[in-house]
Design an enzyme around this catalytic site. Structure first.
Site, short mmCIF file in Angstrom:
data_model
loop_
_atom_site.label_atom_id
_atom_site.label_comp_id
_atom_site.label_asym_id
_atom_site.label_seq_id
_atom_site.Cartn_x
_atom_site.Cartn_y
_atom_site.Cartn_z
N ALA A 1 0.81 -1.22 0.00
CA ALA A 1 0.00 0.00 0.00
C ALA A 1 0.84 1.27 0.00
CB ALA A 1 -0.93 0.01 1.22
N GLY A 2 2.15 1.14 -0.15
CA GLY A 2 2.98 2.34 -0.21
C GLY A 2 3.18 3.01 1.13
N ASP B 1 11.58 7.44 4.00
CA ASP B 1 10.83 6.42 4.73
C ASP B 1 11.38 6.19 6.12
OD1 ASP B 1 9.45 6.22 2.36
OD2 ASP B 1 10.39 4.35 1.74
#
Length: 396
Positions: A134-135, A183
């Protein structure tokens, strides 16, 4: 209209202790946790030296660890059958069915390379509340959760910046994914009701308060992506090529994101169409991040939302990392009451769309309408997550 049962809004409650006891046969000695993240704005600016805004979410990964006496690293996971064993003194990337351990294994290798006392074999078990594909960067979450767990097990400390950089090194050098620090940085520096701003050139991190009343909704298209096997590396290469071509026209710029978009436009013929589109996206996206910070400071959610939607359009037309499913989700979301803006979140090529909303979106059945229209068009039901900005990685 009742909310669909699959709409999720949950604080992670880890069953990792139970998994460890069931699959390893003993109690864990240390547990680490790290959240997934939403990339709010700053698509592919990170590895180009630009700025990004992200939010840690209230879903993530728990990693439990315990000592072994035989020099093996033994891995089990709630998401995979079986186990993987790797000798501590011969850590190399795994192939085939066992490659799921590489994110955690890479962290152990980088910690040892940097002189941290990971000097005995260990058992490791992980559980996740993050949606796959889902990123939301489950890879960074497991890297940081592993680092936190191993720091607890072997008795050393990691500050947030070091934690983020270790995770990125593991992904770059061991997994082979040429990502920037977005991230890992957001997962490390997350804070409740705050966004994380990262200057990826200076690697400076700060937390930015969110205005009251805004919410995040994630629509997972269930078109899965895998960045290592996708076009992510191609985009990285195209951006590098564009910067090399642009340097003579902008000699004071140290990275692609620092070049003015007007310079990119002036060099279109030299760049060629592909590198031109990639460079224009990155340079304009970096400006949108700066404008988003100004909108947040002013509490102007309408202006912020317009920047998010403009970011998606740039991803669609210039960076070409969107897909029809994501474009449709954005179109549907921004047509609903209470939605300020929407865009793909993460690397693209599948995955999820993020919508920034107020309470009217849920009150007027916006999530259900988007779900229904998407399912009718693509014959796939999107998975919907209502997220809060949550806390960052920690040793539990």
């Amino acid at each position: 209209m009742k909310p669909p049962e699959h709409i999720k809004h949950e604080t992670p409650v880890s069953p990792v202790k139970s998994l460890f006891l069931e699959r390893i046969g003993s109690e864990p000695e240390a547990i680490g946790y790290a959240p997934g993240r939403i990339e709010v704005i700053g698509n592919h600016t990170d590895y180009n030296g630009g700025e990004v805004l992200g939010a840690a979410v209230d879903m993530g990964i728990h990693v439990a660890v315990g000592m072994r006496s035989d020099g093996l690293c033994h891995f089990v996971s709630a998401g995979f059958e079986g186990s993987v064993d790797v000798p501590l003194d011969a850590i190399v990337p795994q192939e085939g069915a066992g490659k799921w351990v590489n994110y955690s294994l890479g962290v152990a290798r980088i910690l040892r390379d940097e002189g941290f006392p990971v000097n005995a074999g260990f058992n490791l078990a992980d559980t996740s509340t993050l949606p796959s594909g889902a990123g939301m960067s489950s890879s960074a979450a497991i890297e940081l959760a592993t680092a936190c767990a191993l720091s607890g097990l072997f008795g050393f400390e990691l500050d947030r910046a070091k934690l983020a950089k270790l995770g990125r090194r593991a992904e770059n050098e061991f997994v082979g994914m040429p990502c920037g620090i977005l991230d890992q940085g957001v997962s490390a520096f997350g804070a409740t009701d705050h966004l994380v701003h990262i200057d990826c050139f200076t690697e400076e991190f700060r937390q930015v308060p969110m205005p009251a009343g805004c919410q995040f909704w994630i629509f997972n298209s269930n078109k899965k992506h895998s960045l290592v096997e996708s076009q992510y590396a191609d985009r990285h290469r195209e951006c590098s090529e564009a910067f090399e071509i642009l340097k003579p026209a902008s000699p004071g710029s140290a990275c692609l994101a620092h070049i003015d978009p007007s310079v990119v436009r002036s060099q279109r013929d030299k760049l060629g169409e592909v590198c031109y589109r990639r460079a224009l996206h990155v340079t304009e996206e970096n400006r949108r991040v700066q404008q988003a910070i100004e909108a947040l400071a002013a509490g102007d959610l309408s202006a912020l939302g317009k920047l998010l939607t403009a970011s998606h359009e740039s991803s669609r037309t210039l960076f070409e990392n969107s897909v029809p499913e994501l474009d449709f989700l954005v179109e549907q979301a921004i047509s609903q009451p209470g939605v300020f803006g929407a865009r793909l979140t993460g690397g693209g090529f599948g995955g999820a769309v993020m919508a920034l909303t107020d309470e009217r979106f849920a009150q007027e059945d916006g999530p259900q309408i988007v779900e229904k229209n998407f399912a009718e068009k693509f014959q796939v039901t999107p998975t919907i997550f209502h997220c809060r900005a949550g806390a960052g990685a920690t040793t539990v």
